[in-house]
Scaffold this motif. Structure first.
Motif, PDB file in Angstrom:
ATOM      1  N   ASP A 229       0.799  -1.128  -0.036  1.00 46.33           N
ATOM      2  CA  ASP A 229      -0.027  -0.176  -0.055  1.00 46.33           C
ATOM      3  C   ASP A 229       0.906   1.160   0.063  1.00 46.33           C
ATOM      4  OD1 ASP A 229      -2.416  -1.457  -0.118  1.00 46.33           O
ATOM      5  OD2 ASP A 229      -2.835  -1.300   2.105  1.00 46.33           O
ATOM      6  N   THR A 254       0.469   1.965  -4.853  1.00 45.76           N
ATOM      7  CA  THR A 254       0.588   0.645  -5.162  1.00 45.76           C
ATOM      8  C   THR A 254       0.866   0.385  -6.505  1.00 45.76           C
ATOM      9  OG1 THR A 254      -0.925   0.375  -3.367  1.00 45.76           O
ATOM     10  CG2 THR A 254      -0.657  -1.463  -4.921  1.00 45.76           C
ATOM     11  N   THR A 276      -5.226   4.220  -3.518  1.00 43.55           N
ATOM     12  CA  THR A 276      -5.434   2.706  -2.988  1.00 43.55           C
ATOM     13  C   THR A 276      -6.325   1.974  -3.968  1.00 43.55           C
ATOM     14  OG1 THR A 276      -4.561   3.179  -0.595  1.00 43.55           O
ATOM     15  CG2 THR A 276      -5.733   1.214  -0.949  1.00 43.55           C
TER      16      THR A 276
END
Length: 581
Positions: A229, A254, A276
């Motif tokens: 992440d 990511t 994310t």
């Protein structure tokens, strides 16, 4: 020269002060004039001829080029307009123009070449002359950035990663103007561990696609793409020969490319996707290849629709901004997957500084979405932003995903919340958030995300109406972009406010349904504090606890329907405003 004075003079030169202009700056001022000076927020000025990240270069005469296959685009007015040139003869050795840079001390041109073996081309004269070909490694390294010339020593670095599994980064260094080279191979980064809520692996990247900058005192900082992440980082205190073990960087991100960029006045810029993706879903009942199940390859990208920028005045110790500089123009497209020959994303940024302190950015993959844009880094640090939908949903992410992977790692899209006529002001529009059951969607929750300048302490005001029959609203204050319809928004939110269908807040009567109300959310410290909520300018009604501390401050409001099933009435949003305090 004293460092502060040096930076002040350089900043004055970038802003156009008389007597400090470099030759190319003077050319840029003459040809760009007031139009360049007027640019603050990001403005699209062109389309790169290939996927972005290493095609931009400034020539000695100040002309900017962006190389592509057998051609380049060029601009002599600081990127405001572009023209095409087809390369012939010896020019074609710079085919695609990947990773090309000029040594500011010697004038030697170096170009890193990604082939079966890693090599460089070296020109001691102009690019039309025959280059020397020098091998760096007897293996392949890809995603090469332009050669990076250090200021603290006579050294040049070339960095990329080997695509052989597990990916590992190589840093190649030369102390003799590119004639001979030594190398360091870094250990792979940590693997992605499958834990709830994930049901399967992500595409395993370890650490790859590095970006390097030289800090004050000569220390080097590298930030890399990962499957985590967060981006990961490593440091070198000896000019790139030895590197510290990988550690988590302070930046979310990511499977997207990060870019560090040093400006002439000493400021650092960081460009990346502060995003994310959706959690990794079990696809055992879908017709997808095993490589998309076991982490050998990706199944679908869901976090490449927003590119961000942050700025640091203290050599990367603290950062501000965290603003969107590019949203995918196809983010709501119902046929996005079918359009994709490649990755329809807005990441892979490359920077180049212009006259007047402006910055040119090339970003994106696939001709449908990639672009060149100009912005003023000072714009990142503005303290206020508002939106009343006068420009539609230009600055909002509202899309939903249609089930079934199509094209290159893509879902087709569907707009989520819609703009409708304002119930009291027919000339204006409001955003309607609700939940309409739709089994064709990955998630049928409607949500909307909106970005503002990052604030460790700040205030968000929003005018809304909970309609009769509505199930209510969830409002998250967050430090990154989350997919609008992601049901895990409630887990990611730093502060979370929930209003039920009767307008109650924390079980207390707060809003009257069918009426407009202005909420004010004020947070004192995004790292340790609380957030107070007031209604219509009254005394704070409730205090929201901090669920997740944020290092840099909050930069998003995320609105989402609270409905568990159907909600046709929904919630109306009239306007939103955020400011730092």
């Amino acid at each position: 020269m004293h460092e502060l004075k040096r930076r002040t003079l350089l900043r004055a030169a970038a802003a156009g002060s008389v007597g400090m202009l470099l030759p190319w700056q003077a050319t840029g001022h003459a040809r760009a004039g007031d139009r360049l000076r007027a640019i603050h927020a990001p403005e699209v000025v062109g389309v790169p001829p290939v996927d972005a990240f290493n095609g931009l270069v400034r020539m000695p005469d100040g002309v900017i080029r962006h190389f592509g296959p057998g051609m380049y685009l060029w601009s002599d007015d600081e990127g405001l307009s572009w023209h095409e040139h087809t390369m012939t003869g010896d020019e074609r050795d710079a085919e695609q123009g990947s990773a090309l840079a000029r040594n500011p001390r010697t004038g030697t041109w170096l170009r890193a070449v990604s082939g079966q073996h890693l090599s460089v081309r070296r020109w001691t004269r102009d690019l039309e002359s025959e280059p020397e070909r020098i091998e760096l490694a007897q293996q392949r390294f890809i995603m090469l950035r332009p050669p990076y010339f250090l200021k603290s020593r006579h050294r040049v670095l070339v960095a990329g990663h080997s695509p052989a599994r597990p990916f590992h980064i190589g840093v190649f260094r030369s102390d003799d103007d590119g004639r001979t080279w030594q190398s360091t191979l870094l250990e792979p980064g940590p693997p992605f561990i499958v834990r709830p809520p994930h049901a399967k692996p992500r595409w395993e990247n370890w650490c790859c696609e590095p970006t390097i900058t030289e800090l004050d005192g000569g220390r080097l900082r590298m930030i890399a793409r990962t499957s985590q992440d967060w981006h990961y980082q490593s440091f070198s205190d000896d000019g790139g020969a030895a590197w510290t073990p990988w550690q988590r960087s302070p930046f979310f991100g990511t499977i997207t490319m990060p870019t560090l960029f040093r400006m002439r006045d000493g400021r650092l810029l960081f460009l990346w996707c502060n995003t994310t993706p959706l959690v990794e879903a079990d696809r055992s009942d879908e017709p997808v290849p095993p490589s998309q199940q076991d982490g050998t390859w990706e199944d679908v990208f869901t976090n490449r629709d927003a590119l961000h920028a942050a700025v640091s005045h203290d050599d990367g110790r603290t950062w501000s901004g965290f603003r969107e500089i590019r949203l995918n123009p196809l983010r709501n497209d119902g046929e996005l997957g079918e359009k994709a020959d490649g990755d329809l994303s807005v990441h892979q940024p490359q920077c180049l500084e212009l006259a007047q302190g402006k910055v040119l950015v090339a970003c994106g993959q696939d001709p449908e979405v990639r672009c060149m844009l100009i912005f003023d880094p000072d714009w990142l640090e503005r303290t206020q932003r508002s939106d009343d939908f006068a420009n539609g949903l230009e600055h909002w992410s509202t899309h939903q995903y249609i089930r079934g992977i199509v094209g290159h790692c893509a879902y087709n899209r569907k707009p989520g919340p819609e703009l409708i006529e304002h119930p009291d002001e027919p000339a204006n529009r409001v955003l309607r958030l609700r939940r309409v059951p739709d089994e064709s969607l990955v998630h049928d929750i409607q949500g909307a995300t909106w970005n503002f300048p990052a604030a460790r302490a700040g205030r968000l005001r929003i005018r809304l109406m909970i309609r009769q029959g509505s199930a209510g609203l969830r409002l998250g204050l967050i430090d990154r972009w989350i997919n609008p319809a992601d049901p895990h928004m409630v887990d990611y939110a730093n502060y979370l406010l929930t209003l039920d269908g009767q307008g109650r807040l924390a079980r207390q009567p707060a809003l009257e349904t069918g009426q407009w109300h202005a909420l004010t959310l004020s947070w004192s410290d995004a790292g340790t504090g609380v957030c107070q909520v007031a209604v219509d300018g009254q005394e704070p009604l409730v205090r929201l606890p901090l669920h997740q501390p944020s290092e840099h401050g909050l930069s998003y409001v995320h609105l989402q329907s609270r409905a568990e099933h159907e909600d046709r009435a929904g919630v109306l949003i009239d306007w939103v405003e955020a400011r730092t305090v």
